[in-house]
Design an enzyme around this catalytic site. Structure first.
Site, PDB file in Angstrom:
ATOM      1  N   SER A  62       0.820  -1.216   0.000  1.00  0.00           N
ATOM      2  CA  SER A  62       0.000   0.000   0.000  1.00  0.00           C
ATOM      3  C   SER A  62       0.853   1.265   0.000  1.00  0.00           C
ATOM      4  O   SER A  62       2.010   1.257   0.434  1.00  0.00           O
ATOM      5  CB  SER A  62      -0.933   0.001   1.221  1.00  0.00           C
ATOM      6  OG  SER A  62      -1.757  -1.136   1.198  1.00  0.00           O
TER       7      SER A  62
HETATM    8  N1  SAM Z   1      -0.280  -4.563   3.941  1.00  0.00           N
HETATM    9  C1  SAM Z   1       0.366  -5.194   2.826  1.00  0.00           C
HETATM   10  C2  SAM Z   1       1.785  -4.717   2.638  1.00  0.00           C
HETATM   11  O1  SAM Z   1       2.253  -3.901   3.440  1.00  0.00           O
HETATM   12  O2  SAM Z   1       2.426  -5.203   1.708  1.00  0.00           O
HETATM   13  C3  SAM Z   1      -0.409  -5.001   1.561  1.00  0.00           C
HETATM   14  C4  SAM Z   1      -1.549  -5.880   1.479  1.00  0.00           C
HETATM   15  S1  SAM Z   1      -2.263  -6.039  -0.110  1.00  0.00           S
HETATM   16  C5  SAM Z   1      -2.953  -4.456  -0.406  1.00  0.00           C
HETATM   17  C6  SAM Z   1      -3.654  -7.059   0.356  1.00  0.00           C
HETATM   18  C7  SAM Z   1      -3.287  -8.471   0.708  1.00  0.00           C
HETATM   19  O3  SAM Z   1      -4.453  -9.110   1.209  1.00  0.00           O
HETATM   20  C8  SAM Z   1      -2.795  -9.291  -0.461  1.00  0.00           C
HETATM   21  O4  SAM Z   1      -1.532  -9.836  -0.191  1.00  0.00           O
HETATM   22  C9  SAM Z   1      -3.858 -10.391  -0.592  1.00  0.00           C
HETATM   23  O5  SAM Z   1      -3.352 -11.625  -1.030  1.00  0.00           O
HETATM   24  C10 SAM Z   1      -4.380 -10.467   0.823  1.00  0.00           C
HETATM   25  N2  SAM Z   1      -5.709 -11.073   0.984  1.00  0.00           N
HETATM   26  C11 SAM Z   1      -6.822 -10.915   0.225  1.00  0.00           C
HETATM   27  N3  SAM Z   1      -7.817 -11.636   0.726  1.00  0.00           N
HETATM   28  C12 SAM Z   1      -7.347 -12.258   1.843  1.00  0.00           C
HETATM   29  C13 SAM Z   1      -7.911 -13.148   2.803  1.00  0.00           C
HETATM   30  N4  SAM Z   1      -9.182 -13.568   2.756  1.00  0.00           N
HETATM   31  N5  SAM Z   1      -7.132 -13.586   3.812  1.00  0.00           N
HETATM   32  C14 SAM Z   1      -5.833 -13.191   3.905  1.00  0.00           C
HETATM   33  N6  SAM Z   1      -5.243 -12.370   3.019  1.00  0.00           N
HETATM   34  C15 SAM Z   1      -5.991 -11.896   2.011  1.00  0.00           C
END
Ligand code: SAM
Length: 217
Positions: A62
């Site tokens: 993000s």
């Molecule tokens: N905070 C992270 C960083 O600093 O890199 C960025 C996160 S990214 C915007 C969103 C993440 O949520 C992705 O890696 C995606 O695979 C994960 N995600 C989506 N649905 C999910 C779920 N049901 N459970 C766990 N992770 C999930």
């Protein structure tokens, strides 16, 4: 002072403090954690830019300002137990690890979780427990949490996550459509799940939260 440290300080002052984030603990941790270690080598020069970056598997790290805003919204003092859903690169996790007592983080994509664990270990973030799976169920065995942060966009606030929040605890989550969402802070006011305070922090655009209590796929 190394080159990246200078970029970090500029990032904090120009992108974060200038936009109104005033929590000094958050600002100092963001000036310290090496964000460039959480992106692909080819993107290292862009690591402190004012935007999200790809981390593979169609996911993103993000924008720094959004990381700061979401972290500040949890109002951490250092004694909290926090759940993060969507570990991604592990950058946000590392920030939380510095600001809370214990962090639990769930990622659905095993390859991203493995990369994040490697970086978190390299930075000695030993207060982080991780799990690969559908984070929309939360981590009930470890509940209640003082803070829950969801770093992917959900169609609505999952009740199952509110259930795992301590009374007085805060859930920060983007909710809305698949193209754009509102970033919400939901505070659990009492044992009764109907007593919550919901604040809209800003408009935002996140990748999908995919799972049983998120989007189907
Ligand atoms: N905070 C992270 C960083 O600093 O890199 C960025 C996160 S990214 C915007 C969103 C993440 O949520 C992705 O890696 C995606 O695979 C994960 N995600 C989506 N649905 C999910 C779920 N049901 N459970 C766990 N992770 C999930």
């Amino acid at each position: 002072m190394d080159r990246f440290q200078k970029l970090r300080i500029k990032m904090v002052e120009n992108q974060i403090r200038a936009r109104g984030v005033t929590d000094e603990r958050v600002l100092s941790v963001m000036a310290k954690i090496p964000r460039h270690l959480f992106v692909d080598e080819a993107l290292i020069e862009q690591a402190y830019n004012d935007n999200p970056l790809p981390i593979g598997k169609s996911q993103t790290i993000s924008q720094p300002y959004i990381v700061a805003l979401m972290t500040a919204a949890l109002k951490l003092t250092g004694r909290e137990k926090v759940l993060e859903i969507g570990t991604g690169s592990g950058y946000q996790t590392a920030i939380l690890a510095e600001l809370a007592e214990q962090v639990f983080s769930i990622e659905r994509i095993a390859q991203l979780a493995a990369g994040a664990r490697k970086q978190l270990d390299a930075l000695n973030c030993f207060n982080v427990a991780m799990r690969v799976g559908d984070g929309t169920y939360g981590w009930r065995e470890e509940s209640p949490f003082d803070g829950i942060m969801v770093t992917a966009g959900a169609p609505k606030v999952p009740t199952i996550l509110l259930e795992q929040l301590a009374v007085g605890g805060r859930l920060v989550i983007p909710t809305g459509g698949r193209i754009s969402q509102e970033l919400l802070r939901v505070t659990r006011m009492s044992a009764d799940l109907n007593e919550v305070k919901t604040e809209v922090l800003c408009g935002c655009r996140f990748v999908d939260l995919i799972g049983e209590h998120g989007w189907n796929n």
